[in-house]
Write a protein that holds these residues in place. Structure first.
Motif, short mmCIF file in Angstrom:
data_model
loop_
_atom_site.label_atom_id
_atom_site.label_comp_id
_atom_site.label_asym_id
_atom_site.label_seq_id
_atom_site.Cartn_x
_atom_site.Cartn_y
_atom_site.Cartn_z
N PRO A 17 2.79 12.10 3.22
CA PRO A 17 3.79 11.03 3.33
C PRO A 17 5.05 11.56 4.00
O PRO A 17 5.44 12.70 3.78
CB PRO A 17 4.03 10.64 1.87
CG PRO A 17 3.67 11.85 1.08
CD PRO A 17 2.57 12.53 1.82
N CYS A 75 9.20 4.40 3.42
CA CYS A 75 8.75 3.01 3.36
C CYS A 75 7.34 2.99 2.83
O CYS A 75 6.61 4.00 2.89
CB CYS A 75 8.82 2.36 4.74
SG CYS A 75 7.85 3.20 6.01
N ALA A 76 6.93 1.85 2.30
CA ALA A 76 5.60 1.73 1.71
C ALA A 76 4.52 1.53 2.75
O ALA A 76 3.36 1.88 2.52
CB ALA A 76 5.58 0.56 0.71
N GLU A 77 4.89 0.98 3.91
CA GLU A 77 3.90 0.70 4.94
C GLU A 77 3.34 2.00 5.51
O GLU A 77 4.09 2.93 5.81
CB GLU A 77 4.51 -0.13 6.06
CG GLU A 77 4.95 -1.53 5.67
CD GLU A 77 6.26 -1.55 4.90
OE1 GLU A 77 6.95 -0.50 4.93
OE2 GLU A 77 6.56 -2.56 4.26
N PRO A 78 2.04 2.06 5.72
CA PRO A 78 1.44 3.29 6.24
C PRO A 78 1.62 3.48 7.74
O PRO A 78 1.45 4.59 8.25
CB PRO A 78 -0.05 3.14 5.89
CG PRO A 78 -0.26 1.66 5.87
CD PRO A 78 1.01 1.07 5.33
N GLU A 109 0.52 7.23 8.32
CA GLU A 109 0.58 8.11 7.15
C GLU A 109 -0.64 7.86 6.26
O GLU A 109 -0.72 6.86 5.55
CB GLU A 109 1.87 7.87 6.38
CG GLU A 109 3.12 8.13 7.20
CD GLU A 109 4.39 7.73 6.49
OE1 GLU A 109 4.85 8.50 5.62
OE2 GLU A 109 4.93 6.65 6.80
N PRO A 131 -1.85 9.21 3.40
CA PRO A 131 -1.76 9.07 1.95
C PRO A 131 -1.32 7.69 1.47
O PRO A 131 -1.49 7.36 0.30
CB PRO A 131 -0.71 10.13 1.56
CG PRO A 131 -0.76 11.12 2.66
CD PRO A 131 -1.00 10.32 3.90
N LYS A 132 -0.78 6.87 2.35
CA LYS A 132 -0.32 5.54 1.95
C LYS A 132 -1.43 4.49 2.02
O LYS A 132 -1.19 3.31 1.84
CB LYS A 132 0.87 5.11 2.82
CG LYS A 132 2.11 5.96 2.57
CD LYS A 132 3.29 5.51 3.41
CE LYS A 132 4.52 6.37 3.15
NZ LYS A 132 5.68 5.97 3.99
N TYR A 133 -2.65 4.95 2.28
CA TYR A 133 -3.80 4.03 2.30
C TYR A 133 -4.00 3.41 0.93
O TYR A 133 -3.94 4.09 -0.09
CB TYR A 133 -5.05 4.78 2.74
CG TYR A 133 -6.33 4.01 2.52
CD1 TYR A 133 -6.74 3.04 3.42
CD2 TYR A 133 -7.13 4.26 1.39
CE1 TYR A 133 -7.92 2.34 3.22
CE2 TYR A 133 -8.32 3.56 1.19
CZ TYR A 133 -8.70 2.60 2.11
OH TYR A 133 -9.87 1.90 1.90
N LYS A 134 -4.24 2.11 0.90
CA LYS A 134 -4.52 1.39 -0.33
C LYS A 134 -5.88 0.71 -0.21
O LYS A 134 -6.18 0.10 0.81
CB LYS A 134 -3.45 0.33 -0.62
CG LYS A 134 -2.03 0.88 -0.73
CD LYS A 134 -1.87 1.82 -1.91
CE LYS A 134 -0.43 2.31 -2.03
NZ LYS A 134 -0.27 3.29 -3.13
N GLU A 187 -5.39 -0.93 10.07
CA GLU A 187 -5.89 -0.57 8.74
C GLU A 187 -7.33 -0.07 8.77
O GLU A 187 -7.73 0.73 7.93
CB GLU A 187 -5.78 -1.77 7.81
CG GLU A 187 -4.34 -2.10 7.42
CD GLU A 187 -4.22 -3.41 6.67
OE1 GLU A 187 -3.22 -3.57 5.93
OE2 GLU A 187 -5.12 -4.27 6.82
N GLU A 241 1.53 15.38 -3.58
CA GLU A 241 0.50 14.65 -2.84
C GLU A 241 -0.33 15.59 -1.98
O GLU A 241 -1.56 15.51 -1.92
CB GLU A 241 1.17 13.58 -1.97
CG GLU A 241 0.21 12.79 -1.08
CD GLU A 241 -0.67 11.86 -1.88
OE1 GLU A 241 -1.82 11.62 -1.47
OE2 GLU A 241 -0.21 11.39 -2.94
#
Length: 313
Positions: free
Chosen positions: A130, A134-137, A162, A164-167, A178, A267
């Motif tokens: 990360p 921001c939350a957006e990857p 980024e 690690p920000k994958y959901k 995505e 992380e």
């Protein structure tokens, strides 16, 4: 050793360059570039000429650089795709340095040409850690007027993906960016990977190329060595990062900044441990307690990782 599949991390830079930096798969690279930059139809890039990735310093005592995947696109724009697996906590400066070298080197401006002949340069940075607040990857940057938002030039584009920000979310709902994020995160189960491959033929080709690369025992050993080196580096770097954070606190840096670094550190360490355990499990010749000892974790954690990675029934 005959194996149907070897677990791997697509963000490993050796695998990445094999998949995205080869002439025989430039269609994969072009699709990735178009998806990251939001180009399609008549605006899409249709060809890339891969170039040497090493640039010489202007002065003898300056830093030698090497780009991961560099090429000239069909409109003469320059493209650099960087896979960054280690967080040195200077990503913004590193990215600008590489972009600047790409914009100025490789015969960007020859004798007799005016500055108007310089072509745009696009930098795409894929991060195993990360980075941005921001939350957006996925984030895109340009050069804008701070007060009125005027976009100064199209010559500068810098993108960050980024991992690690994958959901987790249904594959069918993923947008163009995505889908690539899901590929690099490599957390889908076999059914999810099959669905992703059906939605994007280029991602399927990337998956097949990765499997092909790692079926070579010599290359797979190099891959494992690289992952181990990354793990060792991050473990060695932990104490230095902690010291830097404490020094920063003493100097009056904001608490949030220190917490952000600690979160990034945790992380990175978690991800490296997971990959190390998966690699050892995939080899199939070590007991869980031996793996736990080498990875400095618990047998229960080894079992959890094995189950989540579909390495056990």
């Amino acid at each position: 050793m005959c194996m149907k599949h070897r677990h791997y991390d697509p963000t490993n830079d050796l695998v990445f360059k094999f998949v995205f930096g080869r002439e025989e798969r430039k269609n994969v690279t072009l699709q990735f570039i178009n998806d990251m930059t939001g180009r399609e139809g008549n605006d899409a890039f249709v060809d890339i000429d891969f170039q040497k990735t090493e640039f010489a310093p202007i002065k003898a005592d300056e830093k030698l650089g090497r780009l991961d995947v560099f090429g000239i696109l069909n409109d003469r724009s320059r493209i650099d795709i960087e896979m960054q697996v280690i967080n040195h906590f200077n990503m913004e400066k590193r990215a600008l340095f590489y972009w600047g070298q790409m914009y100025l080197h490789f015969n960007a401006l020859q004798a007799g040409q005016g500055y108007g002949q310089i072509k745009p340069a696009i930098s795409i940075n894929i991060l195993r850690f990360p980075f941005l607040p921001c939350a957006e990857p996925f984030s895109q940057y340009g050069i804008y007027n701070i007060k009125n938002g005027h976009h100064l030039t199209n010559d500068f584009e810098m993108d960050f993906l980024e991992i690690p920000k994958y959901k987790d979310k249904p594959v069918k709902t993923l947008n163009r960016v995505e889908r690539w994020l899901a590929y690099f995160a490599n957390r889908l189960d076999p059914a999810g990977k099959e669905e992703l491959a059906m939605l994007n033929p280029e991602i399927k080709e990337a998956m097949d190329a990765s499997d092909l690369y790692l079926m070579d025992d010599k290359k797979y050993w190099e891959y494992l060595q690289r992952e181990s080196a990354i793990l060792d580096y991050n473990n060695d770097f932990v104490d230095a990062k902690k010291a830097a954070i404490e020094e920063g606190k003493a100097a009056g840096l904001a608490e949030g900044r220190a917490e952000g670094r600690a979160e990034a550190e945790a992380e990175t360490e978690t991800r490296m441990t997971r990959m190390f355990v998966c690699n050892l499990l995939q080899n199939g010749n070590m007991k869980p307690e031996e793996i736990a000892k080498l990875a400095n974790t618990t047998i229960e954690e080894v079992a959890r990782i094995a189950k989540e990675s579909h390495l056990v029934d």
